[in-house]
Scaffold this motif. Structure first.
Motif, PDB file in Angstrom:
ATOM      1  N   PHE A 131      -9.274   1.765   1.758  1.00 16.72           N
ATOM      2  CA  PHE A 131      -9.337   2.752   2.794  1.00 16.72           C
ATOM      3  C   PHE A 131     -10.295   3.692   2.526  1.00 16.72           C
ATOM      4  O   PHE A 131      -9.967   4.280   1.196  1.00 16.72           O
ATOM      5  N   GLY A 132     -10.942   4.556   3.455  1.00 21.17           N
ATOM      6  CA  GLY A 132     -11.496   5.936   3.201  1.00 21.17           C
ATOM      7  C   GLY A 132     -10.342   6.911   3.211  1.00 21.17           C
ATOM      8  O   GLY A 132      -9.184   6.455   3.227  1.00 21.17           O
ATOM      9  N   ASN A 133     -10.557   8.129   2.648  1.00 18.80           N
ATOM     10  CA  ASN A 133      -9.799   9.257   2.851  1.00 18.80           C
ATOM     11  C   ASN A 133      -9.440   9.823   3.942  1.00 18.80           C
ATOM     12  O   ASN A 133      -8.409  10.725   4.046  1.00 18.80           O
ATOM     13  N   ILE A 139      -9.109   6.833  10.067  1.00 16.89           N
ATOM     14  CA  ILE A 139      -9.275   6.303   8.838  1.00 16.89           C
ATOM     15  C   ILE A 139      -9.942   5.139   8.958  1.00 16.89           C
ATOM     16  O   ILE A 139      -9.684   4.044   9.856  1.00 16.89           O
ATOM     17  N   TYR A 160       0.915  -1.213  -0.055  1.00 18.35           N
ATOM     18  CA  TYR A 160      -0.078   0.041   0.163  1.00 18.35           C
ATOM     19  C   TYR A 160       0.874   1.327   0.052  1.00 18.35           C
ATOM     20  O   TYR A 160       1.959   1.215   0.488  1.00 18.35           O
ATOM     21  N   GLN A 186       0.529   5.761   1.023  1.00 22.74           N
ATOM     22  CA  GLN A 186      -0.016   6.720   1.606  1.00 22.74           C
ATOM     23  C   GLN A 186       0.508   7.955   1.317  1.00 22.74           C
ATOM     24  O   GLN A 186       1.415   8.219   1.669  1.00 22.74           O
ATOM     25  N   TYR A 240       3.979   1.039   2.338  1.00 18.60           N
ATOM     26  CA  TYR A 240       3.957   0.300   3.253  1.00 18.60           C
ATOM     27  C   TYR A 240       3.989  -1.466   2.660  1.00 18.60           C
ATOM     28  O   TYR A 240       3.075  -1.753   1.761  1.00 18.60           O
ATOM     29  N   PHE A 292      -5.842  11.807  12.995  1.00 15.00           N
ATOM     30  CA  PHE A 292      -6.384  11.291  11.719  1.00 15.00           C
ATOM     31  C   PHE A 292      -7.068  10.109  11.716  1.00 15.00           C
ATOM     32  O   PHE A 292      -6.262   8.908  11.929  1.00 15.00           O
ATOM     33  N   ARG A 332      -9.588  14.246   9.460  1.00 17.06           N
ATOM     34  CA  ARG A 332      -8.923  15.042  10.382  1.00 17.06           C
ATOM     35  C   ARG A 332      -9.681  15.669  11.587  1.00 17.06           C
ATOM     36  O   ARG A 332     -10.429  16.501  11.249  1.00 17.06           O
ATOM     37  N   PHE A 339       0.099  -2.010  10.116  1.00 19.75           N
ATOM     38  CA  PHE A 339       1.218  -1.209   9.445  1.00 19.75           C
ATOM     39  C   PHE A 339       2.606  -1.114  10.259  1.00 19.75           C
ATOM     40  O   PHE A 339       2.373  -0.595  11.424  1.00 19.75           O
ATOM     41  N   SER A 344       2.848   5.902  12.044  1.00 16.82           N
ATOM     42  CA  SER A 344       2.001   5.022  11.068  1.00 16.82           C
ATOM     43  C   SER A 344       0.756   4.576  11.513  1.00 16.82           C
ATOM     44  O   SER A 344       0.088   5.227  12.583  1.00 16.82           O
ATOM     45  N   SER A 391      -1.804  12.974   4.120  1.00 15.20           N
ATOM     46  CA  SER A 391      -2.870  13.534   4.416  1.00 15.20           C
ATOM     47  C   SER A 391      -4.218  12.843   3.730  1.00 15.20           C
ATOM     48  O   SER A 391      -5.351  13.118   3.561  1.00 15.20           O
ATOM     49  N   GLN A 392      -3.835  11.564   3.126  1.00 15.08           N
ATOM     50  CA  GLN A 392      -5.029  10.618   2.330  1.00 15.08           C
ATOM     51  C   GLN A 392      -4.972   9.551   3.140  1.00 15.08           C
ATOM     52  O   GLN A 392      -3.926   8.956   3.951  1.00 15.08           O
ATOM     53  N   GLY A 393      -5.673   8.518   2.854  1.00 16.98           N
ATOM     54  CA  GLY A 393      -5.946   7.209   3.226  1.00 16.98           C
ATOM     55  C   GLY A 393      -5.030   6.292   2.600  1.00 16.98           C
ATOM     56  O   GLY A 393      -4.581   6.862   1.177  1.00 16.98           O
ATOM     57  N   PRO A 394      -4.729   5.212   3.125  1.00 13.63           N
ATOM     58  CA  PRO A 394      -3.830   4.385   2.276  1.00 13.63           C
ATOM     59  C   PRO A 394      -4.377   3.683   0.969  1.00 13.63           C
ATOM     60  O   PRO A 394      -5.799   3.469   0.826  1.00 13.63           O
ATOM     61  N   LEU A 402      -5.072  -4.986   8.596  1.00 12.42           N
ATOM     62  CA  LEU A 402      -3.680  -4.930   8.291  1.00 12.42           C
ATOM     63  C   LEU A 402      -3.117  -4.160   9.340  1.00 12.42           C
ATOM     64  O   LEU A 402      -3.555  -3.220   9.846  1.00 12.42           O
ATOM     65  N   TYR A 422      -4.373   0.928  -1.888  1.00  6.34           N
ATOM     66  CA  TYR A 422      -3.878  -0.595  -2.360  1.00  6.34           C
ATOM     67  C   TYR A 422      -3.082  -0.423  -3.735  1.00  6.34           C
ATOM     68  O   TYR A 422      -3.387   0.348  -4.597  1.00  6.34           O
ATOM     69  N   TYR A 467      -8.924   2.896  12.094  1.00  9.91           N
ATOM     70  CA  TYR A 467      -7.497   3.161  12.415  1.00  9.91           C
ATOM     71  C   TYR A 467      -7.289   4.660  12.740  1.00  9.91           C
ATOM     72  O   TYR A 467      -8.147   5.573  12.481  1.00  9.91           O
TER      73      TYR A 467
END
Lengths: 113, 116
Positions: B107-109, B93, A36, A38, A87, B91, B112, A103, B43, A41-44, A101, A46, B36
């Motif tokens: 995963f969502g975005n 997620i 993955y 990242q 990752y 953050f 914050r 990380f 991480s 400031s965004q989600g991971p 998962l 795939y 998460y």
């Protein structure tokens, strides 16, 4: 699940291939290797995963050694937008739906022009 | 491909108030979703596993009464941060596994959260 070891950071010139290594020497037979990334400031996101064969998709290639103790993610032509934390995660999938998962710290890839 | 939508993307709240974060699987059903948390320069840390129609499973050290999780349908899980404090600023997620065998987690975005 097997632990993974990745270098903390790597640099790559734009347009060149980025080869990101991952060691997973304690991987067991039923564990997959997932990658993955990242972006800040965004989600991971795939990228790719594999069990023992090499895999390729529109984003990257995954090369897994024959003994499965290490793998390499290859971004064939890195762009500035590939700058991210990458990752490598090994996970068993005995219970498909319920497997989260975990990380590690990943590799920060910096692509520069 | 499988899409996970998270809302809101950003929220600021006052200390002592509660905040609800939604996580939706847009084009597939997810019996299990994961939450998460990520602090700056660190991480992702798994907080809890959200199971549709049953109680969530929390990781060690995560207070279940503070982080309320509800998974009332196959496409929606919510995380409510109750009585938020500045140290809850982070953050958040969510993720869900895609619909087919061997589908990866999507995963969502992220959300914050800033508690003032």
């Amino acid at each position: 699940d097997a632990k993974t070891t990745q270098p903390p950071s790597m640099d790559c010139a734009e347009g060149r291939a980025a080869n990101l290594p991952c060691n997973h020497s304690t991987i067991s037979g039923n564990e997959y290797v997932y990658w993955y990334r990242q972006i800040h400031s965004q989600g991971p996101q795939y990228i790719i995963h594999g069990l023992k064969n090499n895999e390729t998709n529109e984003m990257a290639s995954l090369i897994i050694t024959e003994d499965r103790k290490s793998s390499t993610l290859i971004l064939p032509h890195a762009t500035l937008r590939d700058t991210a934390v990458y990752y490598c995660i090994v996970v068993g999938l005995k219970n498909q739906a319920g497997t989260a998962l975990i990380f590690g710290k990943g590799t920060t890839l910096s692509v520069s022009s | 491909g499988a899409v996970v939508s998270q809302h809101p993307s950003r929220v600021i709240c006052k200390s002592g108030t509660s905040v609800k974060i939604e996580c939706r699987s847009l084009d597939f059903q997810a019996t299990t979703m994961f939450w998460y948390r990520q602090f700056p320069k660190q991480s992702l840390m798994l907080m809890a596993t959200s199971n549709e129609g049953s109680k969530a499973t929390y990781e060690q050290g995560v207070e279940k009464d503070k982080f309320l999780i509800n998974h009332a349908s196959l496409t929606l899980s919510t995380l409510t941060v109750t009585s938020a404090h500045p140290e809850d600023s982070s953050f958040y997620i969510c993720s869900a596994r895609g619909p087919t065998y061997n589908s990866p987690l999507h995963f969502g975005n992220g959300t914050r959260l800033t508690v003032t």
